[in-house]
Design a protein around this motif. Structure first.
Motif, short mmCIF file in Angstrom:
data_model
loop_
_atom_site.label_atom_id
_atom_site.label_comp_id
_atom_site.label_asym_id
_atom_site.label_seq_id
_atom_site.Cartn_x
_atom_site.Cartn_y
_atom_site.Cartn_z
N LEU A 121 0.84 -1.20 0.00
CA LEU A 121 0.00 0.00 0.00
C LEU A 121 0.88 1.25 0.00
CD1 LEU A 121 -2.68 -0.91 2.71
CD2 LEU A 121 -3.04 -0.81 0.24
N PHE A 139 -6.41 -5.34 2.89
CA PHE A 139 -5.15 -5.67 2.21
C PHE A 139 -4.43 -6.74 3.01
CE2 PHE A 139 -0.51 -4.91 1.70
CZ PHE A 139 -0.42 -5.32 0.37
N TYR A 180 -1.09 0.89 -7.47
CA TYR A 180 -2.14 0.84 -6.44
C TYR A 180 -3.50 1.24 -7.03
CZ TYR A 180 -5.12 2.76 -2.76
OH TYR A 180 -6.19 3.06 -1.96
#
Length: 407
Positions: A121, A139, A180
């Motif tokens: 991330l 995540f 991302y």
């Protein structure tokens, strides 16, 4: 005075011909219905029974199980039927692989989750993220996966919020600025896939045009109410049944015919998306099967009152038609066929006080079905099978044996 018990040769030939013609008509109708059972549109008496009128209207319509298709508009009933179908599908194909079972469950119930690869991330992104429903996305650093919950999904607004957390200047429609952002977009697109039960809920529970709902203010006070199409249809059915019970004039029946036509158009418009979903679900499930599995044929339908009625009609038409043609148990066959055709007549009898059925033909009390009933009763009163048929052969065999014993 002539003996009325004697029948001329011409009369015998005419009556036997009448028996053969009626037998052929019944048998051909039964065989045609049988042949449709393996087609994309198998025959069913559902529509015929659901549109019944006359004194026995409620009894005939009840055989169809759901004459007004209201069950198709009830999420719980449709969902229960689909879950039952899934179980029957598994029982019909006991050799389904784990992959096929997983796909079937995802097809009906929906996906457990949706995933996209992501190494890490961005520093600006914190999980759980603000502005996104709790538990909707997570995540997993070990598996390097961005995961969206299969029941919560993601909205377009949540997808944009997740991207702008890492890229504050990004606007929807701009090129995705990072791996991302691409992962968020990919998992968002995958999360748009719904199971058929979820799609059903969207149609029957989430469509604002179909459902009735209230608009309230901050204090919970109702500001405005909207009546959905399903409740409009239910109210129309109630009004029709009330008007039908009170109607006794020709102009009232004409108005009822117009009401009924409008209701059928509403019914088809409301149920068509649900019927299409069910058909699509069945077709998609069939595509998962191997050639060997497909050779077993479609999943057998449960034995409802309608299916039993359909089977009895087809069996009766084929059996009685054959018996009349070959002249075996002729009187019994003719009498039974008269009862069968009379049941067709009573679905929508052309009686005073009963709305006239649509079409170009016009009858009062007597129509083609009742004429056929009268002809069959006449055949049941005469030994036409002994004149030409198996009954005559059997009769002569027994007569020959009786004479041999006497001699």
């Amino acid at each position: 005075m002539p003996d009325i018990r004697r029948v001329s040769v011409f009369a015998c030939v005419a009556l036997v011909t009448l028996r053969l013609f009626i037998g052929w008509q019944l048998l051909h109708e039964g065989l045609w219905k049988t042949n449709t059972m393996d087609s994309a549109r198998p025959w069913s008496g559902e529509g015929f029974l659901a549109n019944a009128h006359g004194p026995l209207r409620d009894q005939y319509r009840s055989i169809s199980g759901d004459p007004d298709s209201l069950d198709w508009l009830d999420y719980d009933k449709v969902a229960d039927r689909w879950i039952d179908w899934k179980q029957r599908f598994i029982e019909h194909h006991p050799d389904l692989s784990e992959s096929q079972l997983r796909k079937l469950n995802e097809l009906v119930d929906g996906y457990e989750d949706f995933r996209a690869e992501l190494v890490e991330l961005p520093e600006a992104v914190e999980f759980p993220p603000k502005g996104v429903e709790k538990g909707a996305i997570r995540f997993e650093p070990d598996s390097k996966r961005l995961i969206v919950d299969g029941k919560l999904h993601l909205t377009q607004r949540e997808r944009n919020r997740l991207i702008t957390m890492a890229h504050p200047d990004w606007k929807d429609g701009d090129e995705l600025p990072s791996e991302y952002a691409k992962a968020v977009d990919l998992v968002f697109k995958r999360a748009q896939r719904l199971g058929y039960l979820e799609r059903l809920a969207a149609v029957l529970k989430g469509d604002p045009e179909r459902i009735t709902y209230d608009v309230t203010d901050r204090d919970g006070e109702v500001m405005e109410s909207f009546v959905g199409e399903i409740d409009v249809y239910r109210a129309g059915l109630k009004k029709y049944n009330e008007d039908l019970a009170e109607a006794d004039q020709a102009f009232e029946y004409d108005h009822l015919a117009s009401q009924w036509k409008d209701l059928q158009e509403q019914r088809l418009e409301l149920i068509s998306p649900v019927v299409a979903l069910e058909t699509e679900m069945h077709d998609t499930a069939a595509k998962m099967l191997t050639i060997e599995q497909l050779s077993r044929g479609p999943v057998p339908e449960p034995w409802t009152m309608l299916r039993i009625s359909d089977a009895m009609v087809i069996t009766g038409l084929c059996t009685l038609g054959t018996l009349l043609i070959i002249g075996f148990a002729t009187r019994f066959a003719a009498a039974s066929a008269a009862i069968l055709v009379l049941s067709f007549y009573l679905v929508w009898p052309p009686w005073p006080g009963v709305p006239e059925p649509p079409g170009t033909e016009h009858s009062l009390i007597v129509n083609k079905n009742l004429i056929e009933v009268a002809a069959l009763i006449s055949l049941a009163a005469l030994p036409t099978g002994t004149w030409f048929g198996v009954d005559g052969i059997i009769g002569r065999l027994f007569a020959g044996r009786k004479q041999a014993k006497q001699s």
